[in-house]
Motif scaffolding. Structure first.
Motif, PDB file in Angstrom:
ATOM      1  N   CYS A  45      -6.547   5.882  12.546  1.00  0.00           N
ATOM      2  CA  CYS A  45      -6.216   7.300  12.740  1.00  0.00           C
ATOM      3  C   CYS A  45      -5.082   7.798  11.810  1.00  0.00           C
ATOM      4  N   GLY A  46      -4.703   9.235  12.092  1.00  0.00           N
ATOM      5  CA  GLY A  46      -3.665   9.649  11.453  1.00  0.00           C
ATOM      6  C   GLY A  46      -2.390   9.022  11.962  1.00  0.00           C
TER       7      GLY A  46
ATOM      8  N   THR B 201       2.783   6.212  12.410  1.00  0.00           N
ATOM      9  CA  THR B 201       3.390   5.085  12.958  1.00  0.00           C
ATOM     10  C   THR B 201       4.073   4.248  12.040  1.00  0.00           C
ATOM     11  N   LEU B 202       3.023   3.727  10.892  1.00  0.00           N
ATOM     12  CA  LEU B 202       3.399   2.546  10.012  1.00  0.00           C
ATOM     13  C   LEU B 202       4.502   3.353   9.104  1.00  0.00           C
TER      14      LEU B 202
ATOM     15  N   VAL C  89       0.863   5.048   3.257  1.00  0.00           N
ATOM     16  CA  VAL C  89      -0.366   4.445   4.052  1.00  0.00           C
ATOM     17  C   VAL C  89      -1.767   5.163   3.424  1.00  0.00           C
ATOM     18  N   ASP C  90      -2.551   4.273   3.227  1.00  0.00           N
ATOM     19  CA  ASP C  90      -3.951   4.833   3.127  1.00  0.00           C
ATOM     20  C   ASP C  90      -4.818   4.147   3.934  1.00  0.00           C
ATOM     21  N   ARG C  91      -5.222   4.730   5.127  1.00  0.00           N
ATOM     22  CA  ARG C  91      -5.947   4.159   6.175  1.00  0.00           C
ATOM     23  C   ARG C  91      -7.381   3.884   5.805  1.00  0.00           C
ATOM     24  N   ALA C  92      -7.846   4.680   5.094  1.00  0.00           N
ATOM     25  CA  ALA C  92      -9.403   4.525   4.534  1.00  0.00           C
ATOM     26  C   ALA C  92      -9.526   2.990   3.825  1.00  0.00           C
TER      27      ALA C  92
END
Length: 94
Positions: free
Chosen positions: A36-37, A42-43, A58-61
């Motif tokens: 999630c966002g 956090t990262l 950060v690219d979560r997807a």
């Protein structure tokens, strides 16, 4: 004696700095566990606080984290930071 050069420019003009501007080193890591966002935030915060880190994207997807550092990054330090934040750095992304 004139300060102007034959091409019309002024010889007293400051010359551009010759020191190279350091762009930093960008390394892309594969990180597991982001959902999630909040994970992204956090990262970004935790990795960004590490010594020598200039920026974090950060690219979560995609499960990728791009880290720009002053020099070559210390993968072990970044892996520890990611682990302590609750995620898993699985290696450098190709």
């Amino acid at each position: 004696m004139s300060c102007c050069t034959p091409d019309g420019s002024c010889s007293t003009t400051a010359t551009p700095a010759t020191a190279a501007v350091t762009e930093g080193v960008t390394t892309v890591y594969a990180v597991a566990g982001m959902t999630c966002g909040h994970c992204e935030a956090t990262l970004t915060r935790e990795i960004g606080a590490a010594d020598g880190v200039r920026s974090v994207e950060v690219d979560r997807a995609a499960g990728r984290v791009s880290v720009t550092t002053d020099g070559e990054p210390d993968d072990a330090v970044l892996a520890k930071v990611v682990d302590e934040a609750g995620y898993e750095l699985t290696g450098r992304a190709s």
